[in-house]
Structures are given as C-alpha cells and as structure tokens.
Design a protein around this motif. Structure first.
Motif, mmCIF file in Angstrom:
data_model
loop_
_atom_site.group_PDB
_atom_site.id
_atom_site.type_symbol
_atom_site.label_atom_id
_atom_site.label_comp_id
_atom_site.label_asym_id
_atom_site.label_seq_id
_atom_site.Cartn_x
_atom_site.Cartn_y
_atom_site.Cartn_z
ATOM 1 N N LEU A 1 0.814 -1.213 0.000
ATOM 2 C CA LEU A 1 0.000 0.000 0.000
ATOM 3 C C LEU A 1 0.852 1.270 0.000
ATOM 4 O O LEU A 1 0.331 2.360 0.198
ATOM 5 N N ASP A 2 2.143 1.122 -0.229
ATOM 6 C CA ASP A 2 3.040 2.282 -0.164
ATOM 7 C C ASP A 2 3.807 2.520 -1.453
ATOM 8 O O ASP A 2 4.798 3.252 -1.467
ATOM 9 N N GLY A 3 3.338 1.915 -2.554
ATOM 10 C CA GLY A 3 4.022 2.127 -3.830
ATOM 11 C C GLY A 3 4.020 3.579 -4.255
ATOM 12 O O GLY A 3 4.995 4.069 -4.843
ATOM 13 N N GLY A 4 2.941 4.292 -3.965
ATOM 14 C CA GLY A 4 2.877 5.707 -4.314
ATOM 15 C C GLY A 4 3.851 6.544 -3.513
ATOM 16 O O GLY A 4 4.429 7.516 -4.019
ATOM 17 N N ILE A 5 4.060 6.174 -2.244
ATOM 18 C CA ILE A 5 5.047 6.863 -1.397
ATOM 19 C C ILE A 5 6.436 6.725 -2.005
ATOM 20 O O ILE A 5 7.192 7.701 -2.122
ATOM 21 N N ALA A 6 6.776 5.488 -2.422
ATOM 22 C CA ALA A 6 8.098 5.244 -3.009
ATOM 23 C C ALA A 6 8.284 6.054 -4.288
ATOM 24 O O ALA A 6 9.361 6.617 -4.532
ATOM 25 N N SER A 7 7.239 6.133 -5.111
ATOM 26 C CA SER A 7 7.337 6.892 -6.361
ATOM 27 C C SER A 7 7.564 8.377 -6.097
ATOM 28 O O SER A 7 8.394 9.016 -6.755
ATOM 29 N N LEU A 8 6.834 8.925 -5.126
ATOM 30 C CA LEU A 8 7.015 10.338 -4.793
ATOM 31 C C LEU A 8 8.411 10.600 -4.251
ATOM 32 O O LEU A 8 9.033 11.615 -4.571
ATOM 33 N N ALA A 9 8.920 9.671 -3.424
ATOM 34 C CA ALA A 9 10.269 9.840 -2.890
ATOM 35 C C ALA A 9 11.311 9.798 -4.004
ATOM 36 O O ALA A 9 12.286 10.569 -3.989
ATOM 37 N N GLN A 10 11.106 8.922 -4.978
ATOM 38 C CA GLN A 10 12.034 8.841 -6.107
ATOM 39 C C GLN A 10 12.031 10.120 -6.929
ATOM 40 O O GLN A 10 13.044 10.492 -7.528
ATOM 41 N N MET A 11 10.895 10.810 -6.924
ATOM 42 C CA MET A 11 10.804 12.079 -7.658
ATOM 43 C C MET A 11 11.323 13.263 -6.849
ATOM 44 O O MET A 11 11.316 14.388 -7.331
ATOM 45 N N GLY A 12 11.741 12.991 -5.602
ATOM 46 C CA GLY A 12 12.360 14.049 -4.810
ATOM 47 C C GLY A 12 11.587 14.516 -3.604
ATOM 48 O O GLY A 12 12.044 15.443 -2.906
ATOM 49 N N ALA A 13 10.428 13.915 -3.316
ATOM 50 C CA ALA A 13 9.669 14.334 -2.135
ATOM 51 C C ALA A 13 10.419 13.935 -0.871
ATOM 52 O O ALA A 13 10.775 12.766 -0.704
ATOM 53 N N PRO A 14 10.699 14.864 0.046
ATOM 54 C CA PRO A 14 11.404 14.507 1.290
ATOM 55 C C PRO A 14 10.541 13.586 2.151
ATOM 56 O O PRO A 14 9.311 13.718 2.183
ATOM 57 N N ASP A 15 11.181 12.640 2.833
ATOM 58 C CA ASP A 15 10.452 11.774 3.747
ATOM 59 C C ASP A 15 10.710 12.214 5.183
ATOM 60 O O ASP A 15 11.824 12.606 5.543
ATOM 61 N N VAL A 16 9.672 12.154 5.996
ATOM 62 C CA VAL A 16 9.753 12.539 7.405
ATOM 63 C C VAL A 16 9.098 11.444 8.235
ATOM 64 O O VAL A 16 8.122 10.825 7.825
ATOM 65 N N ALA A 17 9.655 11.209 9.415
ATOM 66 C CA ALA A 17 9.145 10.145 10.280
ATOM 67 C C ALA A 17 8.136 10.655 11.295
ATOM 68 O O ALA A 17 7.437 9.863 11.925
ATOM 69 N N SER A 18 8.061 11.962 11.481
ATOM 70 C CA SER A 18 7.169 12.541 12.488
ATOM 71 C C SER A 18 6.870 13.982 12.110
ATOM 72 O O SER A 18 7.531 14.571 11.240
ATOM 73 N N PHE A 19 5.887 14.557 12.790
ATOM 74 C CA PHE A 19 5.597 15.962 12.542
ATOM 75 C C PHE A 19 6.777 16.832 12.944
ATOM 76 O O PHE A 19 7.048 17.843 12.297
#
Length: 292
Positions: A236-254
């Motif tokens: 259910l996280d394939g879209g997250i991976a795609s956005l990250a590959q395009m440069g979206a920063p990932d964050v673990a918390s607010f």
C-alpha cells in the motif's frame, strides 16, 4: 450587496474579477437571470442558508475569503461553510492518503495528526474515508479545529455524517444538494492543496487518488512530503516510493516536518502502555504528548 445577487453571479461562467465588477455595477437579479443564472437554483441556496442557520457563505474578494486560494488559477467564487474560515497566519497542513489503509497506515496517520494538532497546526483534509478520516479522529481527540474540503454539497447525506464531528469546519464550493462525482473529487483535491501551506502523504498505493493531491500541490508550487514508514516497500506504499524517487522529502514525524518548514514544534507523541497523565487511544495503541 444583496446575497441573491452574489449567489446568482456564482452560477455564471465568468472570471471572479468580472463577477465582482458586475456586483458593484448595480446589476439586478432579473438581468443576471437573463444572462443565464437559474432563479430556481438561487432560491434553493437561499432557502438552504435560511433553514440551516449554522451555515454561512463567503465570496471571492470579500473579508474572510482564504488568502491562499487567490493563488489558484481558477479559485471558487463561492464557499459554503459551517464553522470557521482559515486564519491567514495559521500553520495549515494538507494531509492525505489512501481510502483503504492497512492497520500500520492508520496508526501512522493518527500518530502524525495527533502530533501536528498538538503543535498548533491545523489539518486540511477531505471528506473521504481511510487516512483522511483517521486524521480527523486525532484532531477531535485534542478538540482541535480541522478543515474538511468537500466534494459535494453540504446538504447531502455524504456530508451530514460529519455533523457528528463538532471540531470539523466543512468547506464546499458546491451547491447544497450537488452530489459527488469524479471530476468534483479532483477539484476538491486541488482546493485542499491550495488551502494548505504544504502537503503530507501518509500512505498511498501506486494508483491512488491521493497522488492527485500530491501532483496538484506540486503544480501550485507547494512542498510535498511523504512518511518515512512508507519507504519499507509495503503493497500500500508504492505511491510513497514513487514520490520519494521524484524528490519528495520523507519525514518520520511531525517534528521532522516542522524543522524543514520552520514551524512551531514544542511537543512530540510517544507510544505508552499506561501510567499517569492524559493518554490517547487509537486501535490497540495508546499515546501521550511529551512537551519540551
């Protein structure tokens, strides 16, 4: 300026500036009907606002109209709402995700939203089930206002269910009895991301409507972030991976997101099994807010 005139103007396919100019020109309601505005639709909206006295309407160019929406290419001329309109100085975060999250996705949505609301950030989300609705449970537990952008009118059964959430501010650019359909969902996504200062994607498959939120935000020059837990490769996280590959920063918390946006962050969420102090429960997990 008569409300009936403004409602009639909202029915004409004109730029917002032209509508306001006509409103100030002294044009009559009959003249607007002659130009194509439906008197029956105007009367229906007037009756709805009269009967539902807790509901209000705001128009483009007038006091209270959300300032971030002026940046849209085609902003809504009319917004119906039930409680509040956004404060221009508020930290507004658009939060979105799949309608069908797994247990881990729902937990991360609740935890992230709880921490965001505890740090004086106002959530902007949709009336969809899943991640969006879960985020509202967190804001409700803290009795914090959240903005829900609707894909249909405020008189529909789809929206009336939200009347049970007293800390939710509903906003709709549609007529009271307008039903939801795909193009309105897409317009809602654009409005949601325009209202927020940044967009956070919590969980998303590769083919998900919430990815349209992300693309809308990017088109409007807004920053898009993804949750770090979505980079582990779940189905259910394939879209997250795609956005990250395009440069979206990932964050673990607010707190991580706040540091990137230079936003206020004075407390964090900790998972607890018990003990003193206020605890917040979602599913089988208990959380506390740790200040400092």
């Amino acid at each position: 300026m008569k409300l009936s005139i403004l409602l009639a103007l909202s029915l004409l396919p004109l730029p917002c500036e032209k509508r306001i100019a006509l409103a100030h020109s002294g044009i009559t309601l009959q003249e607007l009907v002659n130009r194509g505005a439906s008197m029956a639709r105007v009367k229906r909206m007037l009756r709805f606002l009269h009967d539902e006295q807790s509901l209000k309407v705001c128009f483009w160019g007038m006091e209270g109209y959300p300032s971030t929406l002026y940046q849209m290419e085609n902003p809504p001329f009319r917004l119906m709402y039930n409680r509040l309109l956004p404060d221009p100085s508020a930290q507004l975060l658009t939060l979105c995700g799949t309608r069908y999250p797994d247990g881990l996705g729902a937990q991360r949505a609740y935890r992230f939203a709880l921490e965001a609301c505890a740090n004086n950030t106002t959530l902007v989300t949709s009336n969809s089930r899943g991640i969006d609705r879960t985020a509202l449970y967190a804001s409700g537990d803290l009795k914090a206002n959240a903005f829900v952008i609707c894909d249909c009118g405020l008189a529909t059964h789809r929206i009336k269910a939200y009347h049970a959430l007293p800390f939710v501010s509903l906003l709709s650019p549609y007529e009271p009895d307008d039903a939801a359909f795909p193009s309105r969902c897409l317009s809602r996504n654009m409005l949601s991301t325009a209202l927020g200062n940044a967009t956070m994607v919590i969980q998303s498959p590769e083919k998900s409507g919430c990815l349209h939120c992300a693309s809308s935000a990017l088109d409007q020059g807004k920053e898009v972030f993804v949750h770090s837990e979505g980079l582990c490769g779940g189905s259910l996280d394939g879209g997250i991976a795609s956005l990250a590959q395009m440069g979206a920063p990932d964050v673990a918390s607010f707190r991580d997101l706040a540091s990137l946006l230079c936003w206020e962050s004075h407390c964090k969420v900790e998972e607890r099994r018990g003990g003193a102090g206020t605890l917040y429960r979602f599913g089988r997990a208990w959380y506390s807010l740790e200040y400092g």
